[in-house]
Design an enzyme around this catalytic site. Structure first.
Site, PDB file in Angstrom:
ATOM      1  N   TYR A 183     -32.394  17.320   7.274  1.00  0.00           N
ATOM      2  CA  TYR A 183     -31.252  16.968   6.450  1.00  0.00           C
ATOM      3  C   TYR A 183     -30.863  15.521   6.766  1.00  0.00           C
ATOM      4  O   TYR A 183     -30.516  15.206   7.894  1.00  0.00           O
ATOM      5  CB  TYR A 183     -30.067  17.903   6.710  1.00  0.00           C
ATOM      6  CG  TYR A 183     -30.171  19.224   5.991  1.00  0.00           C
ATOM      7  CD1 TYR A 183     -29.550  19.423   4.763  1.00  0.00           C
ATOM      8  CD2 TYR A 183     -30.912  20.266   6.538  1.00  0.00           C
ATOM      9  CE1 TYR A 183     -29.649  20.634   4.093  1.00  0.00           C
ATOM     10  CE2 TYR A 183     -31.016  21.489   5.873  1.00  0.00           C
ATOM     11  CZ  TYR A 183     -30.377  21.659   4.652  1.00  0.00           C
ATOM     12  OH  TYR A 183     -30.492  22.853   3.992  1.00  0.00           O
ATOM     13  N   HIS A 228     -28.594  28.820  -6.975  1.00  0.00           N
ATOM     14  CA  HIS A 228     -29.476  28.274  -5.931  1.00  0.00           C
ATOM     15  C   HIS A 228     -29.724  29.298  -4.838  1.00  0.00           C
ATOM     16  O   HIS A 228     -28.799  29.927  -4.315  1.00  0.00           O
ATOM     17  CB  HIS A 228     -28.847  27.022  -5.326  1.00  0.00           C
ATOM     18  CG  HIS A 228     -29.682  26.396  -4.241  1.00  0.00           C
ATOM     19  ND1 HIS A 228     -30.850  25.721  -4.503  1.00  0.00           N
ATOM     20  CD2 HIS A 228     -29.529  26.356  -2.894  1.00  0.00           C
ATOM     21  CE1 HIS A 228     -31.372  25.279  -3.375  1.00  0.00           C
ATOM     22  NE2 HIS A 228     -30.591  25.659  -2.379  1.00  0.00           N
ATOM     23  N   HIS A 237     -36.203  18.673  -1.567  1.00  0.00           N
ATOM     24  CA  HIS A 237     -35.917  20.032  -2.049  1.00  0.00           C
ATOM     25  C   HIS A 237     -34.602  20.082  -2.817  1.00  0.00           C
ATOM     26  O   HIS A 237     -34.533  20.602  -3.926  1.00  0.00           O
ATOM     27  CB  HIS A 237     -35.869  21.000  -0.873  1.00  0.00           C
ATOM     28  CG  HIS A 237     -35.633  22.424  -1.277  1.00  0.00           C
ATOM     29  ND1 HIS A 237     -34.372  22.992  -1.331  1.00  0.00           N
ATOM     30  CD2 HIS A 237     -36.489  23.391  -1.678  1.00  0.00           C
ATOM     31  CE1 HIS A 237     -34.472  24.247  -1.723  1.00  0.00           C
ATOM     32  NE2 HIS A 237     -35.743  24.517  -1.938  1.00  0.00           N
ATOM     33  N   HIS A 281     -33.265  30.257  -1.771  1.00  0.00           N
ATOM     34  CA  HIS A 281     -34.487  29.701  -1.187  1.00  0.00           C
ATOM     35  C   HIS A 281     -35.692  30.557  -1.580  1.00  0.00           C
ATOM     36  O   HIS A 281     -35.746  31.086  -2.681  1.00  0.00           O
ATOM     37  CB  HIS A 281     -34.322  29.554   0.318  1.00  0.00           C
ATOM     38  CG  HIS A 281     -33.539  28.336   0.704  1.00  0.00           C
ATOM     39  ND1 HIS A 281     -33.188  28.036   2.003  1.00  0.00           N
ATOM     40  CD2 HIS A 281     -33.034  27.321  -0.046  1.00  0.00           C
ATOM     41  CE1 HIS A 281     -32.514  26.906   2.049  1.00  0.00           C
ATOM     42  NE2 HIS A 281     -32.395  26.458   0.807  1.00  0.00           N
ATOM     43  N   HIS A 285     -31.994  17.356   1.539  1.00  0.00           N
ATOM     44  CA  HIS A 285     -32.763  18.361   2.271  1.00  0.00           C
ATOM     45  C   HIS A 285     -34.237  18.134   1.971  1.00  0.00           C
ATOM     46  O   HIS A 285     -34.681  18.263   0.836  1.00  0.00           O
ATOM     47  CB  HIS A 285     -32.339  19.763   1.833  1.00  0.00           C
ATOM     48  CG  HIS A 285     -33.200  20.856   2.386  1.00  0.00           C
ATOM     49  ND1 HIS A 285     -33.230  22.129   1.854  1.00  0.00           N
ATOM     50  CD2 HIS A 285     -34.080  20.890   3.427  1.00  0.00           C
ATOM     51  CE1 HIS A 285     -34.072  22.878   2.527  1.00  0.00           C
ATOM     52  NE2 HIS A 285     -34.611  22.146   3.483  1.00  0.00           N
TER      53      HIS A 285
END
Length: 581
Positions: free
Chosen positions: A203, A383, A237, A385, A305
């Protein structure tokens, strides 16, 4: 009105227009897929264009989550001008569909056109629904014999797009938004000469002062556009953009670096969120994102990210965000709010689960702080992952579901988009919003923890709305009190200092134990983050002295029988992935 560039208009004044297009880059040529969606006819018309050298066989597939097996598809033999409705079984063998549900309209030397119903009720056909559709495009130049679809003779490409939009949006026409006369363009990106570290998750934070005076004058941001350095698209990302509440100092580095300026903790007011596959954010003509006029210089922080799966070293990156700002203030101040799950390992998913749901709550105790007339939601970005499969946010009033803010039953972390909400959805003080994510962890043998890393999981809906309120975050997790009580009673875990992640790791997650955890998540008390724009919680107001933001009863609902859904047992589709193992 054009709010987001990824919004496709399927009908203008009753006549069809192009809804979308993808271009698959294969080894020897490109294959282009175009489509028109008709809500009146409940059908999609596809045209497939191919170049030279012409393949012996072309496959166009529709995948629920990007897997080649268990995929619906169309097979085309250019030499014979033959089109066939097919599917790929679990062993990657191509099978002819018993029910040929395609209507071939035209075949030429350069393309072919076919029509198919959105939903056919054939269990080997893909059901086209609102949300992401994953296209699998393949070609074979060596042989007309199909064989195993894993053969090296097949060249593949995967693309993502929207085939179906909400029906209410189909008559909306695009309106070109001209630049404001006094608009300014600001680019906030990294000028670092240091390469990215060779680790999977990084990050990076970039803090910059606005390059013009904002002390005495208020501005509106009317457009925000990501800038991703060419060649690094697979690494970046997602990004978030924050306004800083205090004058900081410009800085560039790892977000967790101890040398990061102390006042950067005031950079907590989210104004934008972008993820892989997304386009620019363009605000409606009646609203803009406010900043400035508070007697101090404004600073912004871009948090990037990086998902460096291959752990590459020596990669330089100059990505960031570009803003278009104006002094010509619009009628309303706009804002963004985070809904869903707190980034916490309390929100974790057992391994081996085909469809494990967790819901995050924005209860009436928090929405009571919205403006008196409520807020109008005009955009939504879901959102999660790698294991996220289905995501949606429901809207409740007086305990009854009255609609949904946004839904994607075919979510992919590799292609995310801002969904225009039209007509705008009005959320009143006292309403409840629940954001649900369904996860597939069948390929994992350990607990998937809630958290920031790409291998961890999230469940977020960033909603864009006006008029602005002071509610910035409205998210939940199972309360620590409830969770530790469960582990104490069920597994005799009595040490209060044992990390939650370790509590999960100590369990052998059998199907019955996973079901127990699901039941706990469904009924247990909540820990709530009902946060103001400066990061502090709102006061908790309740007549029940036993409750608090850290241990609050879950909202109670009852179902609305008027909400229509497709019953997968009555009208099945390939998307349902019914498993008979």
């Amino acid at each position: 009105m054009r709010i987001f560039l990824l919004f496709f208009v399927c009908f203008i004044l009753g006549g069809p227009t192009e809804c979308g297009k993808i271009v698959a880059d294969l080894e020897k040529t490109n294959i282009t897929v175009k489509w028109f969606t008709s809500f009146e006819n409940q059908a999609v018309e596809f045209s497939i264009w191919y170049g030279f050298p012409t393949p012996a066989v072309i496959f166009i597939g529709f995948s629920d989550h990007g897997d080649v097996n268990n995929t619906d598809g169309i097979l085309f033999y250019p030499k014979y001008e033959k089109v066939e409705d097919v599917w790929i079984d679990r062993n990657y063998h191509l099978q002819s569909d018993w029910s040929q549900d395609i209507n071939v309209l035209r075949v030429t030397r350069s393309h072919f056109v076919f029509r198919r119903k959105l939903v056919t009720c054939d269990p080997k056909d893909y059901a086209f629904q609102a949300g992401t559709t994953e296209f699998l495009v393949a070609a074979n130049w060596k042989s007309e014999r199909v064989g195993n679809m894993q053969s090296n003779d097949w060249k593949w490409d995967k693309k993502f797009d929207l085939v179906v939009e909400k029906q209410e949006s189909r008559t909306i026409q695009e309106e070109t938004i001209g630049e404001e006369v006094d608009s300014k363009v600001v680019l906030v990106n990294s000028n670092s000469k240091e390469p990215l570290p060779g680790v999977e998750t990084t990050y990076k934070c970039i803090i910059r002062r606005m390059p013009f005076s904002t002390q005495k004058r208020k501005f509106h941001i009317i457009r925000m556009e990501p800038f991703v350095a060419k060649g690094n698209e697979h690494l970046v990302h997602h990004m978030e953009v924050f306004l800083c509440r205090d004058e900081v100092e410009e800085w560039n580095g790892d977000c967790n670096d101890p040398q990061k300026p102390k006042k950067s903790s005031t950079c907590s007011h989210v104004i934008a969120a972008w993820a892989m596959g997304e386009g620019p954010i363009v605000y409606p003509s009646e609203a803009g994102l406010p900043f400035g006029g508070n007697g101090q210089d404004e600073y912004v922080m871009v948090e990037i990210h990086y998902n460096n799966v291959e752990k590459l070293t020596g990669v330089m990156d100059n990505s960031g965000f570009q803003f278009t700002v104006t002094e010509n203030l619009r009628k309303y101040d706009a804002a963004i709010m985070e809904l869903g799950l707190i980034y916490s390992d309390a929100n974790s998913i057992p391994p081996g689960q085909k469809a494990f749901p967790i819901s995050g709550y924005c209860p009436s105790q928090c929405t009571r702080f919205l403006p008196e007339g409520g807020i109008n939601i005009f955009g939504s970005q879901l959102h999660a992952h790698l294991t996220g499969r289905k995501l949606w946010t429901s809207h409740y009033r007086n305990g009854v579901k009255i609609g949904e803010i946004n839904r994607d039953d075919h979510y992919s972390p590799h292609w995310q988009h801002l969904q225009e909400i039209k007509p705008y959805i009005n959320v009143q003080p006292g309403d409840v919003l629940t954001t649900t994510c369904v996860y597939d962890t069948r390929k994992r043998d350990k607990m998937t923890l809630g958290g920031y890393g790409i291998a961890d999981e999230m469940c977020v809906n960033y909603i864009y709305y006006y008029p602005a309120s002071n509610v910035e975050v409205c998210k939940s997790a199972i309360s620590n009190t409830t969770l530790r009580q469960y582990f104490r009673q069920r597994y005799q875990e009595t040490n209060p200092s044992t990390p939650i992640s370790q509590l999960y790791a100590n369990v052998d997650w059998t199907p019955s134990r996973a079901e127990e955890l699901f039941n706990l998540y469904s009924v247990g008390n909540l820990k709530m983050d009902c946060l103001q724009s400066h990061g502090d919680r709102f006061p908790f107001i309740s007549d029940d002295k036993r409750q608090s933001w850290n241990n609050m009863a879950k909202p109670r609902f009852h179902s609305n029988p008027t909400v229509e859904t497709r019953d997968p047992y009555e009208c099945p589709a390939m998307n349902d992935l019914v498993n008979f193992d």
